[in-house]
Design a protein around this motif. Structure first.
Motif, short mmCIF file in Angstrom:
data_model
loop_
_atom_site.label_atom_id
_atom_site.label_comp_id
_atom_site.label_asym_id
_atom_site.label_seq_id
_atom_site.Cartn_x
_atom_site.Cartn_y
_atom_site.Cartn_z
N LEU A 84 26.53 49.56 44.55
CA LEU A 84 27.49 49.25 45.30
C LEU A 84 28.21 47.83 45.01
O LEU A 84 29.44 47.80 45.38
CB LEU A 84 27.26 48.96 46.89
CG LEU A 84 26.15 50.14 47.65
CD1 LEU A 84 25.66 49.93 48.97
CD2 LEU A 84 27.08 51.45 47.63
N ARG A 85 27.65 46.97 44.13
CA ARG A 85 28.07 45.70 43.99
C ARG A 85 28.71 45.71 42.70
O ARG A 85 29.08 44.80 42.03
CB ARG A 85 27.01 44.64 44.15
CG ARG A 85 26.59 44.46 45.25
CD ARG A 85 25.48 43.27 45.37
NE ARG A 85 26.04 42.05 44.63
CZ ARG A 85 26.61 41.41 45.36
NH1 ARG A 85 26.86 41.32 46.54
NH2 ARG A 85 26.97 40.13 44.75
N ALA A 86 28.85 46.94 41.98
CA ALA A 86 29.36 47.20 40.59
C ALA A 86 31.03 46.75 40.74
O ALA A 86 31.79 47.32 41.46
CB ALA A 86 29.33 48.66 40.10
N GLY A 87 31.49 46.00 39.85
CA GLY A 87 33.08 45.76 39.87
C GLY A 87 33.29 44.40 41.05
O GLY A 87 34.35 44.48 41.14
N SER A 90 34.90 41.38 39.65
CA SER A 90 36.46 41.95 38.86
C SER A 90 37.48 42.04 39.86
O SER A 90 38.59 41.64 39.61
CB SER A 90 36.40 43.27 38.08
OG SER A 90 35.80 44.35 39.11
N HIS A 91 36.89 42.21 41.17
CA HIS A 91 37.96 42.40 42.22
C HIS A 91 38.04 41.21 43.22
O HIS A 91 38.43 41.10 44.18
CB HIS A 91 37.68 43.53 43.05
CG HIS A 91 37.66 44.86 42.50
ND1 HIS A 91 36.49 45.59 41.66
CD2 HIS A 91 38.69 45.83 42.29
CE1 HIS A 91 36.91 46.54 41.19
NE2 HIS A 91 38.27 46.94 41.43
N PHE A 92 37.13 40.29 42.86
CA PHE A 92 37.11 39.16 43.78
C PHE A 92 38.51 38.29 43.76
O PHE A 92 38.70 37.80 44.74
CB PHE A 92 35.93 38.21 43.50
CG PHE A 92 35.60 36.84 43.95
CD1 PHE A 92 35.03 36.99 45.56
CD2 PHE A 92 36.21 35.60 43.58
CE1 PHE A 92 34.90 35.99 46.08
CE2 PHE A 92 36.06 34.63 44.58
CZ PHE A 92 35.53 34.72 45.69
N PRO A 93 38.98 37.89 42.77
CA PRO A 93 40.22 37.27 42.84
C PRO A 93 41.28 37.83 43.71
O PRO A 93 41.80 37.16 44.41
CB PRO A 93 40.79 37.16 41.32
CG PRO A 93 39.45 37.40 40.44
CD PRO A 93 38.61 38.40 41.31
N VAL A 98 43.99 37.92 49.05
CA VAL A 98 44.30 38.66 50.12
C VAL A 98 43.61 37.89 51.51
O VAL A 98 44.42 37.77 52.69
CB VAL A 98 43.99 40.00 50.29
CG1 VAL A 98 43.96 40.69 51.63
CG2 VAL A 98 44.56 40.94 48.98
N GLY A 99 42.54 37.34 51.23
CA GLY A 99 41.80 36.73 52.36
C GLY A 99 42.53 35.39 52.67
O GLY A 99 42.73 35.02 53.68
N VAL A 100 42.85 34.70 51.71
CA VAL A 100 43.76 33.49 51.86
C VAL A 100 45.16 33.88 52.64
O VAL A 100 45.50 33.17 53.52
CB VAL A 100 43.84 32.81 50.68
CG1 VAL A 100 45.20 31.71 50.78
CG2 VAL A 100 42.70 32.23 50.02
N LEU A 101 45.78 34.87 52.12
CA LEU A 101 46.97 35.12 52.85
C LEU A 101 46.76 35.71 54.35
O LEU A 101 47.48 35.07 55.01
CB LEU A 101 47.67 36.50 52.28
CG LEU A 101 48.12 36.17 50.56
CD1 LEU A 101 48.68 37.31 50.20
CD2 LEU A 101 49.30 34.94 50.86
#
Length: 212
Positions: A84-87, A90-93, A98-101
């Motif tokens: 489930l945690r694969a990748g 890589s998608h964190f940035p 999106v979280g900051v926005l």
């Protein structure tokens, strides 16, 4: 800076760090425990804001019930989270952007509520009845319609969750109460007369005419 402000910044810092660890922890159990720590710090902040009822409710409902149930489910299922945690990184940035926005949008919307010149004093009768009773009076008088709408939305969500997770199994056996009610005595026991499959053996007779 007084003691209340120092405690507020302390609880807020721990809350942010624990919330970040919830989504970055490799172990599901550790993530749940970090979420418990997040709830505790949020309850402490509400306690500083003199919202004792909300603080105790957060601890009792989420920490005492929801998170304990979640921990039981996680420990019993033993889910493999590696797949489930694969990748994730890589998608964190993109996820962080999106979280900051979203945080900026929420801050802009709620900014007007923090620019009050002074807090509105509470009525003496409200102060006399206590925090919890005052919250109940306001909730069921001024905000009764939004409360009913929220209750209907929660009910619809609960029914939708049950409908989505309900699956009929072919090997499951169940009873139909309607058939049990309509049953008749003749359907329970039926006497059937069957012909014998094997003929009874004949008894040999003695010379005197009797049977041996």
């Amino acid at each position: 800076m007084n003691a209340t402000s120092a405690l507020f910044y302390l609880f807020s810092a721990v809350l942010l760090v624990s919330a970040f660890l919830v989504i970055t922890s490799r172990s599901t159990v550790h993530a749940a425990l970090y979420l418990v720590l997040t709830f505790f710090n949020a309850a402490c902040i509400w306690m500083l804001l003199k919202a004792e009822f909300l603080s105790i409710t957060l601890v009792l409902v989420y920490v005492g019930a929801v998170m304990v149930l979640f921990l039981f489910v996680v420990m019993m299922l033993d889910i493999n989270t590696d797949s489930l945690r694969a990748g994730f990184w890589s998608h964190f940035p993109l996820a962080a952007l999106v979280g900051v926005l979203i945080a900026i949008e929420v801050a802009l919307v709620m900014k007007a509520g923090f620019n009050l010149p002074e807090a509105k004093p509470m009525a003496p009768e409200v102060l006399a009845m206590g925090n919890t009773k005052a919250l109940g009076v306001v909730l069921y008088t001024e905000y009764l319609y939004p409360l009913q709408v929220a209750a209907v939305l929660l009910l619809v969500g609960m029914i939708a969750a049950i409908a989505l997770t309900l699956r009929k199994r072919k090997d499951a056996k169940g009873q139909d109460p309607s058939q049990q009610v309509r049953v008749r005595p003749a359907d329970r026991v039926r006497l059937v007369k069957l012909a014998p499959t094997i003929e009874a053996p004949s008894v040999p007779k003695t010379p005197e005419g009797g049977q041996a």
